[in-house]
Design an enzyme around this catalytic site. Structure first.
Site, PDB file in Angstrom:
ATOM      1  N   HIS A 195      57.908  61.180  66.241  1.00 54.64           N
ATOM      2  CA  HIS A 195      58.568  60.994  64.937  1.00 54.64           C
ATOM      3  C   HIS A 195      58.078  59.764  64.179  1.00 54.64           C
ATOM      4  CE1 HIS A 195      61.421  64.224  65.802  1.00 54.64           C
ATOM      5  NE2 HIS A 195      61.385  63.778  67.030  1.00 54.64           N
ATOM      6  N   LYS A 254      55.469  67.944  63.490  1.00 57.67           N
ATOM      7  CA  LYS A 254      56.454  67.189  62.726  1.00 57.67           C
ATOM      8  C   LYS A 254      55.839  66.707  61.410  1.00 57.67           C
ATOM      9  CE  LYS A 254      59.247  67.186  66.607  1.00 57.67           C
ATOM     10  NZ  LYS A 254      59.362  66.860  68.008  1.00 57.67           N
ATOM     11  N   SER A 279      64.368  60.583  68.808  1.00 54.47           N
ATOM     12  CA  SER A 279      64.386  61.811  68.015  1.00 54.47           C
ATOM     13  C   SER A 279      65.743  62.152  67.421  1.00 54.47           C
ATOM     14  CB  SER A 279      63.870  62.978  68.854  1.00 54.47           C
ATOM     15  OG  SER A 279      64.644  63.136  70.021  1.00 54.47           O
TER      16      SER A 279
HETATM   17  C1  LIG Z   1      59.706  67.395  69.186  1.00 52.39           C
HETATM   18  C2  LIG Z   1      59.419  66.434  70.256  1.00 52.39           C
HETATM   19  C3  LIG Z   1      58.608  66.780  71.322  1.00 52.39           C
HETATM   20  C4  LIG Z   1      58.132  68.178  71.518  1.00 52.39           C
HETATM   21  O1  LIG Z   1      57.102  68.482  70.672  1.00 52.39           O
HETATM   22  P1  LIG Z   1      56.782  70.005  70.336  1.00 52.39           P
HETATM   23  O2  LIG Z   1      55.421  69.985  69.780  1.00 52.39           O
HETATM   24  O3  LIG Z   1      57.825  70.440  69.377  1.00 52.39           O
HETATM   25  O4  LIG Z   1      56.872  70.756  71.634  1.00 52.39           O
HETATM   26  C5  LIG Z   1      58.272  65.799  72.216  1.00 52.39           C
HETATM   27  N1  LIG Z   1      58.745  64.551  72.102  1.00 52.39           N
HETATM   28  C6  LIG Z   1      59.569  64.189  71.112  1.00 52.39           C
HETATM   29  C7  LIG Z   1      60.068  62.788  71.045  1.00 52.39           C
HETATM   30  C8  LIG Z   1      59.940  65.121  70.163  1.00 52.39           C
HETATM   31  O5  LIG Z   1      60.779  64.799  69.184  1.00 52.39           O
END
Ligand SMILES: *Cc1c(COP(=O)(O)O)cnc(C)c1O
Length: 401
Positions: free
Chosen positions: A207, A239, A179
């Site tokens: 991602h 995302k 991330s």
């Molecule tokens: C953003 C993210 C999460 C958390 O997801 P949310 O829906 O924002 O709580 C989990 N794992 C990774 C790798 C992330 O980048």
């Protein structure tokens, strides 16, 4: 525990280290152009990689979903909160990821916390890449399992940790696309190790989904890895899909097991059904609009070529996440401020989100950006770097916004 009288001193010390965090109030929809506290800015730090967060069809699906189902789900999924929209979205996500079933969560954080701790317990070992997302680490802590954090993407280190593992229960967990660095996990090799050592393998493709692979099937689809290779797939919906929530996908028996056992699924209200409708619309767009991925890929190439010409210190990422590692916390904050003054929103990412000494600008590209916006960001980055790194170390009190 922090003493009641010490909060002020604690906060001041944090600020002194360049680690104080502040929110900025967004006044516009999420997008390439945003208004923050009255100021229009080109936004290079959202995870809205495909530009779907405020897409009219997604907004309309939310509106129509609310008109049809109301707002609140009213209860947890297993009580009476699981609606037609949730069910349809789960089926579509399973089909999309090439898994038998999917199970929805309110957020990726909750999905990871719940799934890791439902699979592993005190008598097991969790093998986690050192750069994994915080939610995976917290899941391991909640599980109370032995934790082996292996050096980033170091397969030899993981192999020897597996070889000397004293427990029978083993779970390997990794981000699919890291991330804060944007590099892609060696999932094929992880799958080989998982097979060899009879371990579970869980990939969090927060991602990668929507961005990589044909139809945006993610980093595993791009590598041709199915549910036998990677039995536990986590996806997030906030995302590239531009909405909110998350899911776990895998074989039917696994999902049934998780449905019985996962506390962050059982003991929380189901997300609004209208949100599931919005995500269904976003998923359709993400799959269908190949041009979004193609444009994004061109922007990534353009950005990297420009940054290389300017001598900017880029990582090895080929994804929309393009970190510019600065090292010093205050320098990262000052760079972010200089960009803000130049009309760009780029957040400074500091420890503990990233390891100490690797503070960075995390530049995130989106299909919503234009070539021109990327070119102007490059110019602004070059002058911000010259300005800030030229006088790094001076007057740290100026570091805080
Ligand atoms: C953003 C993210 C999460 C958390 O997801 P949310 O829906 O924002 O709580 C989990 N794992 C990774 C790798 C992330 O980048």
């Amino acid at each position: 525990m922090i003493a009641r009288g010490e909060l002020g001193a604690w906060l001041a010390e944090l600020a002194g280290q360049g680690l104080y965090r502040q929110r900025r109030v967004l006044e516009s929809p999420q997008g390439a152009l945003v208004v923050v506290e009255g100021r229009p800015l080109v936004n290079f730090c959202s995870n809205d990689y495909l530009g779907l967060a405020s897409h009219p069809e997604v907004v309309e699906a939310l509106r129509a979903g609310a008109a049809r189902y109301g707002v609140g789900a009213g209860a947890a999924h297993l009580v009476c909160g699981h609606g037609r929209a949730h069910q349809a979205l789960e089926e579509e996500l399973a089909e999309f990821t090439g898994r038998e079933r999917a199970l929805l969560f309110s957020s990726g954080y909750l999905a990871n916390l719940g799934v890791v701790s439902a699979l592993a317990g005190r008598r097991d070992t969790i093998f986690a890449d050192r750069l994994n997302h915080a939610s995976l680490l917290d899941g391991a802590r909640l599980a109370g399992a032995r934790l082996e954090r292996y050096p980033h993407a170091d397969l030899d280190a993981l192999d020897s940790a597996l070889a000397r593992c004293p427990t029978r229960g083993r779970l390997i967990v990794s981000d699919g696309v890291f991330s804060m660095d944007g590099d892609v996990a060696p999932a094929r090799e992880l799958a080989v190790l998982a097979r060899r050592y009879d371990a579970w393998l869980m990939i969090d493709d927060a991602h990668g989904l929507g961005v990589l692979g044909t139809e945006g099937g993610g980093s595993l689809a791009a590598l041709g890895l199915d549910q036998d290779d990677v039995p536990v797939l986590i996806g997030t919906l906030g995302k590239a899909f531009g909405t909110a929530g998350a899911f776990v996908a895998g074989k039917a028996k696994l999902i049934d097991y998780l449905l019985q056992r996962t506390r962050t699924y059982l003991y929380t209200t189901a997300p609004p059904p209208a949100l599931a409708e919005a995500t269904r619309a976003a998923l359709r767009l993400a799959r269908k609009d190949a041009w979004r991925r193609q444009h994004l890929a061109r922007l990534i190439t353009r950005f990297r070529a420009g940054a290389t010409m300017l001598g900017l210190p880029l990582g090895a990422s080929t994804t929309p996440i393009q970190p510019l590692i600065v090292g010093d916390n205050r320098a990262a904050v000052r760079l972010s401020q200089a960009l803000w003054s130049a009309g760009f929103l780029v957040a400074a990412i500091r420890p503990p989100t990233v390891p100490a000494g690797t503070a960075r600008l995390r530049i995130a590209l989106s299909a919503a950006h234009t070539d021109d916006q990327v070119d102007r960001l490059l110019e602004a980055l070059a002058s911000a770097l010259a300005e800030v790194l030229g006088k790094a170390g001076q007057r740290p009190e100026e570091a805080e916004p």
